[in-house]
Design a protein around this motif. Structure first.
Motif, PDB file in Angstrom:
ATOM      1  N   ALA A  14       0.653  -1.154  -0.069  1.00 42.86           N
ATOM      2  CA  ALA A  14      -0.042   0.126  -0.140  1.00 42.86           C
ATOM      3  C   ALA A  14       0.716   1.397   0.072  1.00 42.86           C
ATOM      4  O   ALA A  14       0.358   2.380  -0.479  1.00 42.86           O
ATOM      5  N   ALA A  15       1.853   1.253   0.820  1.00 48.59           N
ATOM      6  CA  ALA A  15       3.010   2.449   0.744  1.00 48.59           C
ATOM      7  C   ALA A  15       3.359   2.752  -0.507  1.00 48.59           C
ATOM      8  O   ALA A  15       3.741   3.706  -1.134  1.00 48.59           O
ATOM      9  N   ALA A  16       3.884   1.615  -1.450  1.00 44.66           N
ATOM     10  CA  ALA A  16       4.341   1.716  -2.695  1.00 44.66           C
ATOM     11  C   ALA A  16       3.304   2.000  -3.874  1.00 44.66           C
ATOM     12  O   ALA A  16       3.770   2.272  -4.919  1.00 44.66           O
ATOM     13  N   GLN A  17       1.991   1.890  -3.344  1.00 38.83           N
ATOM     14  CA  GLN A  17       0.945   1.956  -4.209  1.00 38.83           C
ATOM     15  C   GLN A  17       1.180   1.071  -5.341  1.00 38.83           C
ATOM     16  O   GLN A  17       0.841   1.311  -6.672  1.00 38.83           O
ATOM     17  N   ARG A  18       1.419  -0.191  -5.133  1.00 40.62           N
ATOM     18  CA  ARG A  18       1.630  -1.310  -6.210  1.00 40.62           C
ATOM     19  C   ARG A  18       1.075  -2.582  -5.548  1.00 40.62           C
ATOM     20  O   ARG A  18       0.860  -2.647  -4.358  1.00 40.62           O
ATOM     21  N   GLN A  19       0.825  -3.603  -6.544  1.00 35.14           N
ATOM     22  CA  GLN A  19       0.780  -4.937  -5.898  1.00 35.14           C
ATOM     23  C   GLN A  19       1.884  -5.413  -5.684  1.00 35.14           C
ATOM     24  O   GLN A  19       3.206  -4.859  -6.185  1.00 35.14           O
ATOM     25  N   ALA A  20       1.996  -6.540  -4.846  1.00 36.27           N
ATOM     26  CA  ALA A  20       3.285  -6.904  -4.363  1.00 36.27           C
ATOM     27  C   ALA A  20       3.315  -8.600  -4.488  1.00 36.27           C
ATOM     28  O   ALA A  20       2.432  -9.129  -3.980  1.00 36.27           O
ATOM     29  N   ARG A  21       4.566  -9.289  -4.895  1.00 37.85           N
ATOM     30  CA  ARG A  21       4.687 -10.454  -4.568  1.00 37.85           C
ATOM     31  C   ARG A  21       5.654 -10.767  -3.635  1.00 37.85           C
ATOM     32  O   ARG A  21       6.791 -10.173  -3.747  1.00 37.85           O
ATOM     33  N   ALA A  22       5.770 -11.536  -2.643  1.00 39.21           N
ATOM     34  CA  ALA A  22       6.793 -11.638  -1.698  1.00 39.21           C
ATOM     35  C   ALA A  22       6.578 -12.938  -1.187  1.00 39.21           C
ATOM     36  O   ALA A  22       6.003 -13.974  -1.203  1.00 39.21           O
ATOM     37  N   THR A  23       7.788 -13.162  -0.714  1.00 37.48           N
ATOM     38  CA  THR A  23       8.240 -14.747   0.069  1.00 37.48           C
ATOM     39  C   THR A  23       9.227 -14.442   1.278  1.00 37.48           C
ATOM     40  O   THR A  23       9.869 -13.192   1.023  1.00 37.48           O
ATOM     41  N   CYS A  24       9.084 -15.276   2.160  1.00 39.74           N
ATOM     42  CA  CYS A  24       9.965 -14.947   3.420  1.00 39.74           C
ATOM     43  C   CYS A  24      10.313 -16.284   3.808  1.00 39.74           C
ATOM     44  O   CYS A  24       9.756 -17.500   3.746  1.00 39.74           O
ATOM     45  N   VAL A  25      11.666 -16.428   4.553  1.00 37.84           N
ATOM     46  CA  VAL A  25      11.881 -17.688   5.277  1.00 37.84           C
ATOM     47  C   VAL A  25      12.861 -17.021   6.809  1.00 37.84           C
ATOM     48  O   VAL A  25      13.527 -15.896   6.601  1.00 37.84           O
ATOM     49  N   ALA A  26      12.845 -17.754   7.632  1.00 38.72           N
ATOM     50  CA  ALA A  26      13.601 -17.612   8.852  1.00 38.72           C
ATOM     51  C   ALA A  26      14.511 -18.246   9.028  1.00 38.72           C
ATOM     52  O   ALA A  26      14.784 -19.562   8.997  1.00 38.72           O
ATOM     53  N   VAL A  27      15.751 -17.648   9.193  1.00 41.25           N
ATOM     54  CA  VAL A  27      17.096 -18.548   9.187  1.00 41.25           C
ATOM     55  C   VAL A  27      18.033 -17.825  10.077  1.00 41.25           C
ATOM     56  O   VAL A  27      17.901 -16.568  10.761  1.00 41.25           O
ATOM     57  N   GLY A  28      18.984 -18.743  10.693  1.00 40.42           N
ATOM     58  CA  GLY A  28      20.048 -18.246  11.590  1.00 40.42           C
ATOM     59  C   GLY A  28      20.870 -17.206  10.725  1.00 40.42           C
ATOM     60  O   GLY A  28      21.190 -17.121   9.688  1.00 40.42           O
ATOM     61  N   VAL A  29      21.797 -16.351  11.600  1.00 38.97           N
ATOM     62  CA  VAL A  29      22.656 -15.185  10.910  1.00 38.97           C
ATOM     63  C   VAL A  29      23.644 -15.782   9.927  1.00 38.97           C
ATOM     64  O   VAL A  29      23.871 -15.334   8.897  1.00 38.97           O
ATOM     65  N   ASP A  30      24.077 -17.155  10.171  1.00 37.54           N
ATOM     66  CA  ASP A  30      25.101 -17.793   9.190  1.00 37.54           C
ATOM     67  C   ASP A  30      24.451 -18.271   7.910  1.00 37.54           C
ATOM     68  O   ASP A  30      25.149 -18.587   7.068  1.00 37.54           O
ATOM     69  N   SER A  31      23.109 -18.247   7.934  1.00 37.31           N
ATOM     70  CA  SER A  31      22.760 -18.722   6.796  1.00 37.31           C
ATOM     71  C   SER A  31      21.718 -17.856   6.154  1.00 37.31           C
ATOM     72  O   SER A  31      20.749 -17.966   5.190  1.00 37.31           O
ATOM     73  N   VAL A  32      22.152 -16.588   6.258  1.00 40.11           N
ATOM     74  CA  VAL A  32      21.344 -15.293   5.600  1.00 40.11           C
ATOM     75  C   VAL A  32      21.639 -15.406   4.124  1.00 40.11           C
ATOM     76  O   VAL A  32      20.799 -15.187   3.316  1.00 40.11           O
ATOM     77  N   SER A  33      22.991 -15.621   3.888  1.00 38.75           N
ATOM     78  CA  SER A  33      23.378 -15.433   2.359  1.00 38.75           C
ATOM     79  C   SER A  33      22.610 -16.600   1.544  1.00 38.75           C
ATOM     80  O   SER A  33      21.875 -16.283   0.300  1.00 38.75           O
ATOM     81  N   GLU A  34      22.389 -17.723   1.914  1.00 39.65           N
ATOM     82  CA  GLU A  34      21.944 -18.811   1.177  1.00 39.65           C
ATOM     83  C   GLU A  34      20.458 -18.428   1.221  1.00 39.65           C
ATOM     84  O   GLU A  34      19.814 -18.833   0.424  1.00 39.65           O
ATOM     85  N   ALA A  35      19.827 -18.004   2.332  1.00 42.95           N
ATOM     86  CA  ALA A  35      18.342 -17.761   2.388  1.00 42.95           C
ATOM     87  C   ALA A  35      17.956 -16.699   1.554  1.00 42.95           C
ATOM     88  O   ALA A  35      17.016 -16.762   0.592  1.00 42.95           O
ATOM     89  N   VAL A  36      18.863 -15.586   1.379  1.00 43.85           N
ATOM     90  CA  VAL A  36      18.498 -14.690   0.239  1.00 43.85           C
ATOM     91  C   VAL A  36      18.657 -15.216  -1.110  1.00 43.85           C
ATOM     92  O   VAL A  36      17.666 -14.681  -2.019  1.00 43.85           O
ATOM     93  N   GLU A  37      19.545 -15.973  -1.376  1.00 46.64           N
ATOM     94  CA  GLU A  37      19.519 -16.546  -2.760  1.00 46.64           C
ATOM     95  C   GLU A  37      18.231 -17.511  -2.843  1.00 46.64           C
ATOM     96  O   GLU A  37      17.686 -17.377  -4.005  1.00 46.64           O
ATOM     97  N   ARG A  38      17.770 -18.169  -2.070  1.00 45.87           N
ATOM     98  CA  ARG A  38      16.491 -19.018  -1.873  1.00 45.87           C
ATOM     99  C   ARG A  38      15.200 -18.225  -2.129  1.00 45.87           C
ATOM    100  O   ARG A  38      14.390 -18.402  -2.982  1.00 45.87           O
TER     101      ARG A  38
END
Length: 423
Positions: A264-288
């Protein structure tokens, strides 16, 4: 009340509800524009129509805030609107004292307009109440505007934060690097990938990209700050935002509402996904999450899809013989595009023939005929659970595996689809 949809009369003035006595929003914004533009160099950098829109939006938010204070109602929404507008003005280079003066000018116009209608004898109590409301109004506006300017200053000077964010996403961040930038790395993060898509019916054939794109970034950043404070780390480019939010500052159960708010803030539709990970797995999670976002794009889905919701699609998108074998199941339907269209619609409507018929604008008996033809050609019955599972997997593998044939075939479906399909 003129130019407003609110009508919650609590105080009366000259025998009329105060909200009906307020000046029109267009009157207030016109006076602010005449004073503001003459004394500001901003008009040389920002189109007059954009300035007028911003001033009108700010006046509308102030009028709504006044109405809510008079009605003792929730003021969160109009204050958030004022804050977003103040961030815009701060970014455009409007000095904070000029911003406060413009707002105070608007309040003065409102108050003077009310005084002119008051009767000194019978409206004494009403004027006392209005004075109290306007003092509270002035205080709240001064606070939210000052906070907005501080947030924009912090964002403008965030080179060190951006460097830590990039390093964390690449798997190279260290606690020492983060501490040097005033950031404390969390033990775990909720990693978001969000893509903002223009509503097709709102597409502007002549958009001013130099204004629209930065405003989307600032609006999204402001909403993230509002929701998560200054704990979230964010990178955004090409209408895609990557967010790292510490788990102890975000409730994953609130993810859907969070995505709705930043869309709503962007005045756009949004497609989104998320995953919860430990700090050491952030890089892999970003790619995923970016891989899942790409899958959503090719499946023409919008809204929030958690990683676990698309785990099958994600796995089928990985290189290997299994995905190719599944995709090949539908090769016999290549000469029959109508059957492929029917199968896609049938699976998208949870294998319900009546919904499929409505989606395709055909008679249910036509759907039955086509589904029988699909079963005859592929050997898999789309009206039986086992056939549905294999056909769905084959269709997913086919849709998300087209990139193996070349980059051109992976064109963004939003460009060719008449409307985005909600999941």
């Amino acid at each position: 009340m003129p130019d407003s949809t609110l009508s919650a009369p609590i105080v009366t003035l000259a025998g009329r509800p105060v909200l009906d006595c307020l000046p029109a929003a267009s009157t207030i914004s016109g006076k602010i524009m005449s004073r503001f533009v003459v004394n500001s160099a901003l008009a040389a950098r920002v189109p007059l129509a954009v300035l007028r829109r911003d001033v009108t939006a700010m006046v509308g938010a102030c009028l709504e805030l006044t109405a809510r204070l008079l009605a003792d109602d929730d003021t969160a929404k109009p204050l958030a609107d004022v804050r977003a507008g103040a961030i815009e003005w701060a970014y455009e280079g409007v000095p904070i004292d000029t911003m406060h003066k413009a707002v105070n000018d608007g309040l003065r116009v409102m108050f003077d307009h009310l005084i002119a209608q008051a009767s000194s004898d019978r409206d004494h109590d009403a004027m006392v109440e209005l004075a109290r409301v306007f003092v509270e109004l002035s205080s709240r506006l001064a606070t939210v505007i000052s906070e907005a300017y501080l947030d924009e200053m912090r964002a403008a000077g965030g080179d060190d934060t951006d460097a830590v964010t990039a390093a964390l996403m690449a798997g190279n961040a260290t606690p020492a690097m983060a501490r040097a930038s005033g950031i404390r790395l969390a033990e775990s993060y909720v990693v978001f990938a969000v893509e903002f898509v223009l509503h097709h019916e709102q597409a502007d054939p002549h958009p001013d990209r130099q204004i629209v794109a930065p405003r989307v970034v600032r609006s999204v950043r402001a909403e993230v700050l509002r929701h998560c404070g200054d704990h979230a780390l964010m990178q955004m480019g090409n209408n895609i935002a990557t967010l790292l939010i510490p788990r102890d500052h975000f409730d994953p159960a609130d993810a859907e509402r969070f995505v709705e708010r930043i869309a709503a803030a962007a005045q756009r539709q949004a497609r989104a996904t998320c995953v919860a990970v430990g700090v050491d797995s952030v890089s892999e999670a970003v790619e995923r999450v970016h891989a899942v976002l790409d899958i959503m794009r090719r499946l023409r889905r919008v809204g929030l899809e958690r990683f676990e919701d698309l785990s099958l699609e994600y796995q089928l998108s990985r290189p290997g013989a299994a995905g190719k074998h599944l995709a090949a199941i539908l090769d016999p339907l290549e000469p029959h595009p109508v059957l492929l269209e029917t199968l896609t619609a049938h699976l998208a409507t949870r294998s319900t023939r009546l919904r499929t018929a409505r989606a395709l604008h055909v008679h249910p008996n036509t759907v039955d005929y086509r589904l029988n033809k699909i079963a005859e050609i592929t050997g898999l019955d789309p009206m039986q659970s086992d056939g549905v599972w294999r056909l769905r997997s084959a269709l997913v593998a086919r849709m998300i595996g087209v990139g193996e044939q070349g980059q051109d075939s992976r064109a963004d479906p939003d460009r060719s689809a008449p409307t985005a399909q909600a999941c």
